[in-house]
Design an enzyme around this catalytic site. Structure first.
Site, PDB file in Angstrom:
ATOM      1  N   GLY A 194      22.658 -13.268 -17.601  1.00 37.54           N
ATOM      2  CA  GLY A 194      24.013 -12.727 -17.551  1.00 37.54           C
ATOM      3  C   GLY A 194      25.033 -13.645 -18.192  1.00 37.54           C
ATOM      4  CG  LEU A 195      24.589 -17.425 -18.359  1.00 37.46           C
ATOM      5  CD1 LEU A 195      24.042 -18.840 -18.456  1.00 37.46           C
ATOM      6  CD2 LEU A 195      25.833 -17.391 -17.482  1.00 37.46           C
ATOM      7  CD  GLU A 249      31.489  -9.549 -14.077  1.00 43.03           C
ATOM      8  OE1 GLU A 249      31.424  -9.345 -15.308  1.00 43.03           O
ATOM      9  OE2 GLU A 249      31.596 -10.672 -13.590  1.00 43.03           O
ATOM     10  CG  HIS A 250      30.757  -3.584 -13.841  1.00 41.43           C
ATOM     11  ND1 HIS A 250      29.852  -2.889 -14.601  1.00 41.43           N
ATOM     12  CD2 HIS A 250      30.035  -4.532 -13.178  1.00 41.43           C
ATOM     13  CE1 HIS A 250      28.629  -3.374 -14.397  1.00 41.43           C
ATOM     14  NE2 HIS A 250      28.716  -4.376 -13.544  1.00 41.43           N
ATOM     15  CB  SER A 300      21.587 -14.924 -24.766  1.00 40.56           C
ATOM     16  OG  SER A 300      20.960 -13.740 -24.306  1.00 40.56           O
ATOM     17  CE1 TYR A 327      27.591  -3.175 -18.234  1.00 43.57           C
ATOM     18  CE2 TYR A 327      27.191  -1.404 -19.796  1.00 43.57           C
ATOM     19  CZ  TYR A 327      27.922  -2.502 -19.389  1.00 43.57           C
ATOM     20  OH  TYR A 327      28.994  -2.927 -20.152  1.00 43.57           O
ATOM     21  CG  ASP A 357      29.623 -10.169 -22.855  1.00 45.83           C
ATOM     22  OD1 ASP A 357      30.463 -10.482 -21.990  1.00 45.83           O
ATOM     23  OD2 ASP A 357      28.559  -9.577 -22.588  1.00 45.83           O
ATOM     24  CD  GLU A 373      24.778  -6.374 -27.067  1.00 43.04           C
ATOM     25  OE1 GLU A 373      24.297  -6.396 -25.928  1.00 43.04           O
ATOM     26  OE2 GLU A 373      25.250  -7.383 -27.623  1.00 43.04           O
ATOM     27  CG  ASP A 380      33.903  -5.152 -20.535  1.00 41.35           C
ATOM     28  OD1 ASP A 380      33.381  -4.458 -19.644  1.00 41.35           O
ATOM     29  OD2 ASP A 380      33.244  -5.801 -21.370  1.00 41.35           O
TER      30      ASP A 380
END
Length: 380
Positions: free
Chosen positions: A119-120, A29-30, A122, A219, A167, A155, A32
């Site tokens: 947090g999946l 986590e955090h 989308s 973030y 993602d 994005e 990438d």
């Protein structure tokens, strides 16, 4: 207007459909956006994109989730502050235009079953299904790795969210019964066997149903802190990212960096190693080691990276107390979800206990999703 929309979309005749999955990150986590290692799985919640070329000289788009319609052409391919749902599609079209020029206009129908804000991911499922669908429909011959990269750029550049590549990559390359080890520097990847059902376990996501107001700001702040730490370290070390730190460089970082920068670096350095150890133990069937890696990851995200929150910490504590094999927060933090590996033999009782205790504590129920792994983007 609604009659016209119904006429366009009611039967989907002539439309081709595509879908891309959401994801849950097992560990990493955090890391990438620091060009480190991540280990997500794609899940059986999808974003669906249907398209059909038209001769109207405009894109006509309907979102089932928002029950909303929007049309535009290349002259107004600009960020829309009112209908934010359209920006992901517009961003993908903008990036494809840079690669292949203008594509023909089309009608599009959108539907997402990946919970938003949980947090999946989308948004990545949305972008990848659109990018892949346009590529296939118009035979643009963009390879799948570029599909993931252009979706990320959509994005970053159009929507304005500074996400890493994980993602979009898992939405593109995910595979059922595997986790995907991604090196976010080289974009090399490897499918790692992850058949949890054979272990008598289920993959359960518990959504806090909260997204704290600091989420976006937090973030961005963590990214800036990492970049600031890197600039300081580059005065002493020949490194291009925090991922390049070896043990000696890490020890130096803990001596020379001020707080909270040294804590941020400590999380990234150790999290990368946890990912590689997790993968090694999966390959060697040493599942007994996995719970510690996941808990250590959560505690690091809580104490060093400071991205958890009361709701996430409570859910992890109770998950383990009620018999989960492993648990930790997943995603960006400040709300969102936990990922849990729960013995199938206790699943119903576990869900009831976690739901009741959370509601007693916070006054509302979490969403609980029992998920399967799935394949990445494809035509349907």
């Amino acid at each position: 207007m609604m009659a016209n929309i119904e006429r366009i979309f009611k039967d989907k005749e002539g439309f081709r459909g595509f879908r891309a999955p959401g994801r849950v990150n097992l560990i990493g986590e955090h890391t990438d956006y620091h060009y480190g290692f991540v280990l997500p799985v794609s899940i059986n919640k999808f974003f669906y994109f249907y398209l059909r070329q038209n001769r109207e000289n405009k894109f006509r788009v309907f979102s089932e989730n928002f029950n909303d319609y929007y049309e535009f052409d290349y002259s107004n391919l600009i960020f829309n502050r009112e209908k934010t749902w359209i920006n992901y599609l517009m961003g993908v079209i903008s990036e494809i235009k840079k690669l292949r020029g203008e594509i023909p206009y089309f009608d599009a129908y959108l539907y997402g079953e990946v919970p938003m804000g949980a947090g999946l991911s989308s948004s990545a499922a949305y972008e990848v299904s659109v990018a892949y669908g346009i590529n296939e429909y118009f035979d643009l011959k963009i390879d799948k790795k570029e599909i993931a990269k252009l979706s990320q750029r959509a994005e970053n550049n159009f929507v304005g969210a500074p996400c890493g590549i994980m993602d979009q990559f898992i939405a593109t390359f995910g595979r059922e019964k595997t986790a995907l080890l991604i090196d976010t520097l080289t974009l090399d990847y490897e499918h790692i066997p992850f058949d949890i059902k054979s272990r008598g376990l289920r993959l359960v996501v518990v959504d806090t149903k909260v997204k704290h107001s600091i989420a976006g700001e937090g973030y961005s702040t963590r990214r800036r802190e990492g970049e600031e730490a890197l600039r300081i370290l580059q005065k002493y070390l020949n490194i291009n990212s925090l991922r390049d730190l070896d043990e000696e460089g890490y020890e130096l970082s803990q001596k020379i960096l001020p707080s909270p920068l040294k804590e941020r670096v400590a999380h990234v350095y150790n999290e990368n190693r946890r990912v590689l150890n997790f993968v090694n133990d999966l390959k060697n069937d040493n599942w007994e080691n996995l719970p510690k890696y996941m808990l250590d990851s959560h505690l690091s995200l809580k104490n060093l990276y400071e991205v958890t929150c009361e709701e996430l910490d409570f859910l992890v504590e109770k998950a383990l107390e009620y018999g989960a094999f492993a648990s930790r927060m997943t995603g960006g933090g400040f709300g969102g979800s936990t990922i849990n590996l729960v013995p199938e033999s206790i699943i119903d009782n576990w869900i009831e206990k976690i739901t009741v205790s959370y509601e007693n504590k916070f006054g509302f129920k979490p969403d609980v999703l029992v998920l399967e792994t799935s394949d990445g983007v494809r035509e349907i």
